[in-house]
Motif scaffolding. Structure first.
Motif, PDB file in Angstrom:
ATOM      1  N   ARG A 180       7.876 -63.094  38.953  1.00  0.00           N
ATOM      2  CA  ARG A 180       8.149 -64.530  38.823  1.00  0.00           C
ATOM      3  C   ARG A 180       8.056 -64.951  37.348  1.00  0.00           C
ATOM      4  O   ARG A 180       8.901 -65.692  36.843  1.00  0.00           O
ATOM      5  CB  ARG A 180       7.129 -65.315  39.658  1.00  0.00           C
ATOM      6  CG  ARG A 180       7.371 -66.817  39.671  1.00  0.00           C
ATOM      7  CD  ARG A 180       6.214 -67.561  40.332  1.00  0.00           C
ATOM      8  NE  ARG A 180       5.072 -67.642  39.445  1.00  0.00           N
ATOM      9  CZ  ARG A 180       3.819 -67.353  39.801  1.00  0.00           C
ATOM     10  NH1 ARG A 180       3.552 -66.944  41.026  1.00  0.00           N
ATOM     11  NH2 ARG A 180       2.842 -67.455  38.928  1.00  0.00           N
ATOM     12  N   LEU A 181       7.022 -64.427  36.636  1.00  0.00           N
ATOM     13  CA  LEU A 181       6.861 -64.777  35.219  1.00  0.00           C
ATOM     14  C   LEU A 181       8.010 -64.210  34.392  1.00  0.00           C
ATOM     15  O   LEU A 181       8.501 -64.867  33.469  1.00  0.00           O
ATOM     16  CB  LEU A 181       5.520 -64.255  34.700  1.00  0.00           C
ATOM     17  CG  LEU A 181       4.298 -65.045  35.154  1.00  0.00           C
ATOM     18  CD1 LEU A 181       3.015 -64.338  34.732  1.00  0.00           C
ATOM     19  CD2 LEU A 181       4.339 -66.464  34.591  1.00  0.00           C
ATOM     20  N   SER A 182       8.431 -62.987  34.695  1.00  0.00           N
ATOM     21  CA  SER A 182       9.555 -62.400  33.964  1.00  0.00           C
ATOM     22  C   SER A 182      10.778 -63.305  34.070  1.00  0.00           C
ATOM     23  O   SER A 182      11.473 -63.570  33.083  1.00  0.00           O
ATOM     24  CB  SER A 182       9.912 -61.018  34.538  1.00  0.00           C
ATOM     25  OG  SER A 182       9.023 -60.042  34.055  1.00  0.00           O
ATOM     26  N   PRO A 226       3.770 -61.812  41.196  1.00  0.00           N
ATOM     27  CA  PRO A 226       3.500 -62.846  40.180  1.00  0.00           C
ATOM     28  C   PRO A 226       4.128 -62.521  38.830  1.00  0.00           C
ATOM     29  O   PRO A 226       4.637 -63.415  38.149  1.00  0.00           O
ATOM     30  CB  PRO A 226       1.963 -62.841  40.070  1.00  0.00           C
ATOM     31  CG  PRO A 226       1.478 -62.209  41.325  1.00  0.00           C
ATOM     32  CD  PRO A 226       2.534 -61.229  41.732  1.00  0.00           C
ATOM     33  N   LEU A 227       4.147 -61.237  38.447  1.00  0.00           N
ATOM     34  CA  LEU A 227       4.749 -60.873  37.160  1.00  0.00           C
ATOM     35  C   LEU A 227       6.269 -60.968  37.230  1.00  0.00           C
ATOM     36  O   LEU A 227       6.921 -61.361  36.250  1.00  0.00           O
ATOM     37  CB  LEU A 227       4.322 -59.470  36.732  1.00  0.00           C
ATOM     38  CG  LEU A 227       2.886 -59.320  36.247  1.00  0.00           C
ATOM     39  CD1 LEU A 227       2.625 -57.895  35.773  1.00  0.00           C
ATOM     40  CD2 LEU A 227       2.580 -60.305  35.125  1.00  0.00           C
TER      41      LEU A 227
END
Lengths: 396, 475
Positions: free
Chosen positions: A372-374, A369-370
């Motif tokens: 993807r956020l990055s 998930p991180l």
């Protein structure tokens, strides 16, 4: 290399790169070229031409400067009002083999903090305002010139430590504080890492406002001229304040640390020299191979030290045991050992040959998930992915 | 009434079905849908704005929060996270088609580690609750917003709360190590941990102060600090705002950073004195409360230095506390300021801008002119060390014209803060209150950059869509 002398020049360079879909290597004075992953880019954009102090309001504890201003110049300007940059940012020029002076933009882009971080916060905690140009060539401001500001999303913290991958910073405002009147350092000799971190924990958990807490094993201490007399591992606790406070607190702390031995007291001048050495990682300067920084909960520091020592590395600790500086063989096996030792903490590959830092994750890979956020946040600033591509993570 | 984004009709139409679906995810008492029981959630500390939500859900675990977020993501239900509901900017104002996600049942302290000087707590633990849990070992959690008895750490993280002591100890962002969050899509993610300065993008810094726009915070790892040996306050009163401001400059210029440096103007002194009988000098135009820390001898040394500085500015009153009791008395008026103003006016708006401290005299003069023009009284409380100004605008909520004037007055003060180089909000957040003023501080390109970050986290604008950003005409 394009070295614009104003912000409009930065905008033009980014517009041009975007129009021609040409990635840019974004640098200040390039003193941190050895850090993280090498950037593959046809062009280089440097902020070294954006220089000068733009605002200095000592009574408001604020200084603003263009991104290419050298840290040395900035430090001298604030020192003229008897103030300092709070997080004590290291000068890693000697460690990283850079030839030129670090800039403010570089120090902020790398979120580099020194020994005082443990008590007074990181570089990111003192960035009050930023002007930057994003990958679409838009000038973006966040924060401002005041000490307390929660207006909108905090892009100052997001851009600090983003290594030029989101936007090119053109001007930065820092909070500064008065230089303490006096410094003193307590030195315990001969402790093993577990006892040393216990002592530092006691010091940092005391009411005496300890602002530096480091441990150097004997080999590391021997490489610091001001500590060579110890001829043993040294455990250091610093107190900085008005002279009467320093005298009182160092005495009290000495009593509280008695169970760890009889602490020697280093005076103001020697203290300054010793902490400059810790700050700039002097014990690792001149050693062959790669260099890492690992950050873990302080009580995990000794286990990290033991693991990296077993992997053939040299190390010392700052931040009460939470920061472990490491030098060792520049190979994938050693890197893997260090990333394992970091466990749920974090690591950064600070210096390595291009082949190694291209092949391995130079910071811990993010969970899905991180990651993807990055990617999504990167795209929100730099939709064409032209700013320092691959600097932190491959493909980002 | 504050404008809201147009409600999603397909959510309103399916209300009963959706509430049944939420009931399936939570313990029996975890969903509130009856009109009477929804009423307490219609507003927060900014009670002028009200909207009853679709429903309120009260999860007890991070997994339940994740299940609710997954469900809302799938069904297109908007979500308004809420802690104790103490926001002064309308940060927890519901929408008609939104559920309120209340974190107050997640109130456990999960771990305290004195060795590594950190604690892991759930989002619904109160700010003071953290300090109470560690004080017997001589530790404390530093940020101390005025609402600290009630406000919850999850809300503190989302608003990046400050307090009276941030000159020395920083705000919430400077005292965090890690978060457990639930994304808009319902994933559980750990950010940071017990270590300092994670590599990669500073998610911890970005999420702090994001006002519930990016994710739901369910757990927080905070730094805990050892308390100083003691603290003591002094009071100094002056004949003018300018001269008090010069005294503040001289203290900072001398190299002393007091742990607190509070400024009150004449109306604030009078209101607080009438309320608390703290012994404030009523002939003063401006008063400073200055607090220092350390051993008795260190306090004496610092207070002596500060007293000498104050004496250079011809104070009309100078009182150095000789005991903790006297310090308490000095603070008593300041801490009761909101209640004090509440006593002399039926209602008040507590504004929250920041200005460069050097501009204080000018800003107070112009606020005084506005006060006369609007015909509304204002009392000013100022965190002088960091420039955070709290004008309390007094009005009568039963008189719509008075309320409208107060809102306009407040907005004009915030425009003034930006004009002199400051910002719209120092610690209360944008919320709904200052949403439509964001264009005063930011360009459209800057707002769009922030909106794109919001979209990166929350593509459907599920979270708190009525806050922070001016409503888009298309929305």
């Amino acid at each position: 290399m394009n070295t614009p002398s104003d912000e409009a020049g930065v905008v033009a360079a980014i517009d041009d790169a975007r129009a021609s879909n040409t990635p840019l290597r974004v640098i200040g004075n390039d003193s941190k070229a050895a850090m993280l992953r090498p950037v593959q880019a046809a062009r280089t954009l440097s902020t070294a031409g954006l220089t000068g102090i733009t605002l200095h309001a000592p009574k408001e504890l604020i200084v603003s400067a263009r991104a290419g201003t050298t840290m040395a110049e900035l430090a001298a300007v604030v020192l003229s009002e008897n103030q300092h940059i709070i997080c004590e940012p290291p000068d890693l020029t000697a460690l990283l083999g850079g030839a030129s002076a670090p800039t403010l933009g570089g120090a902020v882009a790398a979120n580099l903090s020194g020994p005082r971080r443990v008590a007074w916060g990181a570089m990111r905690d003192h960035v009050m305002g930023i002007r930057a140009v994003n990958g679409s060539g838009e000038v973006i401001r966040s924060g401002g010139r005041v000490l307390k500001n929660v207006t909108g999303l905090d892009l100052c913290k997001l851009l600090t430590g983003s290594h030029g991958t989101l936007a090119v910073m053109t001007e930065i405002t820092l909070k500064v504080l008065p230089v303490p009147e006096r410094r003193a350092t307590l030195v315990l000799r001969g402790l093993d890492p577990v006892r040393a971190v216990a002592a530092l924990s006691k010091a940092l958990g005391s009411p005496y406002a300890v602002s530096g807490a480091a441990h150097l094993p004997a080999d590391a201490a021997a490489r610091v001229p001001a500590l060579a007399w110890a001829n043993a591992a040294v455990t250091l606790a610093r107190i900085e304040d008005f002279a009467p406070s320093v005298a009182y607190r160092s005495g009290r702390l000495r009593d509280e640390l008695r169970m760890f031995g009889d602490a020697e007291l280093l005076d103001d001048g020697v203290s300054q020299s010793v902490w400059a050495s810790v700050r700039d990682a002097l014990p690792l300067v001149g050693l062959e191979g790669a260099v890492w920084r690992v950050s873990v909960r302080p009580s995990a520091g000794p286990a990290v030290a033991a693991a990296v020592e077993a992997a053939g590395c040299t190390w010392f600790m700052d931040w009460g045991g939470g920061l472990i500086w490491i030098a060792g063989p520049a190979d994938a096996a050693t890197h893997a050992a260090i990333s394992r030792a970091a466990g749920s903490g974090t690591f950064t590959l600070l210096r390595a040959p291009d082949a190694l830092r291209t092949a391995v994750a130079v910071v811990p890979p993010e969970p899905a998930p991180l990651a993807r956020l990055s990617r999504a946040v990167k795209a929100s600033f730099d939709p064409a992915f032209i700013l320092n591509p691959g600097r932190i993570h491959a493909g980002l | 009434m504050i404008a809201q984004p147009p409600p999603r009709q397909n959510v309103l139409d399916r209300r009963d079905v959706l509430i049944d679906g939420l009931r399936g995810l939570l313990p029996p008492t975890g969903v509130i849908s009856e009109a009477l029981r929804l009423k307490p959630y219609e507003s927060d500390g900014l009670s002028a704005y009200r909207q009853v939500p679709l429903a309120v859900v009260l999860p007890e675990t991070t997994e339940q929060v994740a299940a609710v977020m997954q469900y809302c993501h799938r069904e297109g239900i908007r979500v308004v996270p809420r802690g104790a509901g103490t926001s002064l900017s309308g940060g927890a104002l519901p929408m008609e088609d939104a559920i309120v996600l209340g974190l107050m049942r997640m109130n456990a302290i999960l771990d305290i580690d004195y060795h590594d000087r950190c604690a892991v707590v759930q989002a619904g633990v109160t700010n003071i609750g953290i300090t109470q849990a560690v004080q017997e070992r001589g530790f404390f959690y530093a940020p101390d917003p005025s609402s600290q008895l009630a406000c919850m750490i999850g809300g503190n993280v989302n608003m990046n709360s400050g307090g009276a002591h941030c000159l020395r100890y920083g705000v919430t962002a400077n005292n965090l190590l890690g978060l457990k969050i639930v994304t808009a899509q319902g994933e559980i993610v750990d950010i940071g941990g017990a270590h300092l300065d994670a590599a990669g993008y500073d998610w911890l810094g970005l999420l702090t102060g994001s006002e519930g726009q990016l994710a739901v915070v369910t757990e927080v790892t905070v730094r805990i600090l050892r308390s100083p040996e003691g603290a003591r306050a002094m009071l100094a009163a002056f004949t003018g705002n300018e001269i008090a401001g010069q005294c503040v400059d001289a203290i900072i210029g001398s190299g002393i950073i007091p742990v607190a440096l509070e400024f009150m103007d004449r109306p604030a002194i009078h209101a607080c004195e009438a309320f608390a009988h703290a012994g404030y000098p009523l002939d003063a135009e401006a008063m400073l409360i200055i607090e220092v820390e350390g051993s008795e001898a260190e306090q004496d040394d610092l207070l002596g230095r500060i007293r000498d500085i104050c004496n250079r500015f011809e104070p009309i009153s100078l009182k150095v506390s000789q005991s903790p009791e006297e310090s308490l008395a000095i603070w008593k008026g300041r801490k009761g300021a909101f209640g004090a103003v509440g006593r002399i006016s039926p209602d008040y708006l507590c504004m929250d801008g920041t200005i460069p401290t050097s501009r204080l005299p000018e800003v107070l003069r112009r606020i005084g002119e506005m006060s006369a023009a609007f015909g509304l009284q204002v009392a000013n409380i100022f965190h002088a060390g960091d420039g955070n100004l709290h004008p309390l605008i007094m009005f009568d909520a039963n008189d719509p014209e008075s309320f409208h004037k107060a809102e306009t007055f407040g907005a004009d003060i915030l425009r003034l803060c930006v004009e002199v180089g400051g910002c719209l909000t120092g610690e209360h957040g944008v919320g709904v209150e200052k949403r439509d003023l964001m264009g005063v501080q930011f360009t459209e390109a800057e707002l769009n950059q922030q909106r794109r970050i919001k979209t990166a986290f929350d593509p459907d604008w599920t979270l708190n869509a009525n806050k922070v950003f001016p409503l888009l005409s298309a929305a």
